[in-house]
Every structure is written in structure tokens, then in C-alpha cells.
Scaffold this active site. Structure first.
Site, PDB file in Angstrom:
ATOM      1  N   ARG A 159      -1.203  -9.423  -3.398  1.00 52.11           N
ATOM      2  CA  ARG A 159      -2.144 -10.073  -4.308  1.00 52.11           C
ATOM      3  C   ARG A 159      -1.451 -10.751  -5.479  1.00 52.11           C
ATOM      4  O   ARG A 159      -2.072 -11.047  -6.488  1.00 52.11           O
ATOM      5  CB  ARG A 159      -3.246  -9.112  -4.766  1.00 52.11           C
ATOM      6  CG  ARG A 159      -2.758  -7.776  -5.244  1.00 52.11           C
ATOM      7  CD  ARG A 159      -3.929  -6.805  -5.299  1.00 52.11           C
ATOM      8  NE  ARG A 159      -3.608  -5.643  -6.057  1.00 52.11           N
ATOM      9  CZ  ARG A 159      -4.012  -4.420  -5.740  1.00 52.11           C
ATOM     10  NH1 ARG A 159      -4.762  -4.214  -4.674  1.00 52.11           N
ATOM     11  NH2 ARG A 159      -3.701  -3.394  -6.481  1.00 52.11           N
ATOM     12  N   LYS A 180      -6.210   4.780   5.444  1.00 51.96           N
ATOM     13  CA  LYS A 180      -6.218   4.846   3.981  1.00 51.96           C
ATOM     14  C   LYS A 180      -7.636   5.240   3.567  1.00 51.96           C
ATOM     15  O   LYS A 180      -8.609   4.685   4.083  1.00 51.96           O
ATOM     16  CB  LYS A 180      -5.844   3.478   3.403  1.00 51.96           C
ATOM     17  CG  LYS A 180      -6.146   3.312   1.915  1.00 51.96           C
ATOM     18  CD  LYS A 180      -5.512   2.059   1.339  1.00 51.96           C
ATOM     19  CE  LYS A 180      -6.047   1.754  -0.055  1.00 51.96           C
ATOM     20  NZ  LYS A 180      -5.170   0.877  -0.840  1.00 51.96           N
ATOM     21  N   GLU A 228       4.770   0.685  -1.156  1.00 54.25           N
ATOM     22  CA  GLU A 228       3.810  -0.315  -0.662  1.00 54.25           C
ATOM     23  C   GLU A 228       3.681  -1.427  -1.700  1.00 54.25           C
ATOM     24  O   GLU A 228       3.249  -1.185  -2.825  1.00 54.25           O
ATOM     25  CB  GLU A 228       2.450   0.358  -0.428  1.00 54.25           C
ATOM     26  CG  GLU A 228       1.348  -0.618  -0.020  1.00 54.25           C
ATOM     27  CD  GLU A 228      -0.044   0.005  -0.120  1.00 54.25           C
ATOM     28  OE1 GLU A 228      -0.187   1.221   0.119  1.00 54.25           O
ATOM     29  OE2 GLU A 228      -0.984  -0.737  -0.459  1.00 54.25           O
TER      30      GLU A 228
HETATM   31  C1  3PG Z   1      -4.740  -0.420  -4.880  1.00 53.54           C
HETATM   32  O1  3PG Z   1      -4.801  -1.014  -3.815  1.00 53.54           O
HETATM   33  O2  3PG Z   1      -4.886  -0.956  -5.988  1.00 53.54           O
HETATM   34  C2  3PG Z   1      -4.434   1.009  -4.796  1.00 53.54           C
HETATM   35  O3  3PG Z   1      -5.444   1.672  -4.182  1.00 53.54           O
HETATM   36  C3  3PG Z   1      -3.970   1.621  -6.097  1.00 53.54           C
HETATM   37  O4  3PG Z   1      -4.969   2.210  -6.809  1.00 53.54           O
HETATM   38  P1  3PG Z   1      -4.659   2.850  -8.254  1.00 53.54           P
HETATM   39  O5  3PG Z   1      -4.158   1.715  -9.127  1.00 53.54           O
HETATM   40  O6  3PG Z   1      -5.970   3.396  -8.719  1.00 53.54           O
HETATM   41  O7  3PG Z   1      -3.613   3.896  -8.055  1.00 53.54           O
END
Ligand code: 3PG
Length: 211
Positions: A44, A128, A40
Site C-alpha cells: 500500500r 489471516k 510482511e
Molecule cells: C494491517 O494490515 O494493517 C495489519 O493487520 C496490521 O495491523 P496493526 O497495525 O493493527 O498491527
């Protein structure tokens, strides 16, 4: 287009923040070499959309979705770039509608029983769970499995390798997501071998959880 089963068999979905498109190709190769089949990207950084195309080109067998989706426009831009699935941190009514109309697998983000029920009512079978660790973690999902056994979750947010295993053992978890496999810093530093090693550990977690 990705399916719930593809994400389920991948088990662990690396969540990726890419600063430079140049990192896309070696990253995709490292993830695949480590045995992961799904990734994924997050919408951003400026590089996210072109990186999606670059990853698909160099590694067509890697299923690449787009996360951090917040609007109908994000949905459109991600589909245009070839996203195989969509993920959002939360879900407004408008975003649920746009994700539903996208025609691809979409995992809206939820953090409460009511949000999960609203998303399920809107036709989403898999969600999610975000931010997983701060929103209640494993005990929260265990509690939801009683009254809402049919709703499936991909916990993400604060999940590391150890926690991933605990989540994957739950009946209502079909995969987990997290940045620990390929952190922004590791990507920035070009630590492809370390990413491959993390991917290999993550892929092993997924195959263990099938037994
Ligand atoms: C995000 O969108 O940043 C994810 O949920 C990843 O989270 P993490 O960096 O805590 O694994």
C-alpha cells in the site's frame, strides 16, 4: 517460498508499511539482529515492491512476504518482486483462486466462521484473522477451535506484544502479525535500535509459546 512451519517458528510477523525504499535495508538488518526471521511488507505504498527486492538482497535469510493483497494483479506483482508468501485482508472468490494458483504460501484474510470454512474448502490450511481485535479477538478464536480445530489462524489487527502472547497460547493460532514491532513512524524516523529491541521482545514471545 515460505512454509507454515517457518511462520510458526517465527511466531511474530512484523507487518511493515514502508514509505521509502531507503528504509528497507536498515529495517531488515534490525529485524534480523533482534532475532525475527519473517516479515510482511504491505502493498500500500509505492516503495513496497522495490523494498521487497532490497530486503531480500541485504538479508537473504529473512523470509519476506507481501500483505494487503487485494487482486490477481497484486499477486502477480508481488510474486515478480520475489514475495515468499502472500497475505490478504479479506478474500473474494477471484482472489482465493489467484492466491491458490500462485504456488506460494498464501494466507487469505477471514473474520467469520463461514469465511474460514469457505477458505478451508478452497484448500487453504492457514488463514489471516483480520481485524483480529475488533472481530472478536481471543474469545472468538477459542470458540472456533471447537467446531473447526484444523483451521489455523494468524491473528492481525490491533495486536500488541501483550495480546500476542495470549493469541500464541491458543491451539489454532500458528503465528501473530502486527505493526507494533516496527511502526510506520519508527521506520520513518530511522529508529533502528528501538525496532531491534521490539524485535527481540517479539522473538522471545515466540520461543516462550513453544513450551
Ligand atoms: C494491517 O494490515 O494493517 C495489519 O493487520 C496490521 O495491523 P496493526 O497495525 O493493527 O498491527
Amino acid at each position: 517460498m515460505a512454509s507454515i512451519n517457518e511462520l510458526k517458528s517465527a511466531g511474530v510477523i512484523p507487518v511493515i508499511e514502508l514509505d521509502r525504499v531507503e528504509g528497507a535495508a536498515p529495517l531488515a538488518r534490525a529485524l534480523l539482529a533482534g532475532g525475527l526471521k519473517v516479515a510482511e511488507l504491505t502493498l500500500r505504498t509505492q516503495a513496497a515492491l522495490p523494498a521487497l527486492g532490497a530486503m531480500r538482497e541485504v538479508a537473504p535469510e529473512l523470509v519476506v512476504g507481501m500483505g494487503s493483497i487485494r487482486s490477481a494483479d497484486d499477486v502477480k506483482r508481488s510474486l515478480d518482486a520475489g514475495a515468499a508468501f502472500l497475505v490478504s485482508p479479506g478474500a473474494s472468490a477471484a482472489l482465493l483462486g489467484a492466491m491458490k494458483n500462485s504456488g506460494v504460501l498464501a494466507l487469505p484474510g477471514v473474520a467469520t466462521a463461514s469465511e474460514a470454512m469457505t477458505a478451508a474448502e478452497a484448500g487453504f490450511a492457514a488463514l489471516k484473522f483480520f481485524p483480529a481485535e475488533s472481530a472478536g479477538g481471543v474469545p472468538f478464536l477459542k470458540a472456533l477451535a471447537g467446531p473447526l480445530p484444523e483451521i489455523l489462524f494468524c491473528p492481525t489487527g490491533g495486536v500488541g506484544a501483550e495480546k500476542a502472547q495470549e493469541y500464541l497460547a491458543l491451539s489454532n493460532v500458528f503465528c501473530v502479525g502486527g505493526s507494533w514491532v516496527a511502526t510506520r513512524e519508527m521506520i520513518r524516523n530511522g529508529e533502528w535500535r528501538a525496532i531491534e529491541a521490539n524485535a527481540r521482545c517479539a522473538a522471545a514471545l515466540a520461543s516462550r509459546s513453544e513450551y
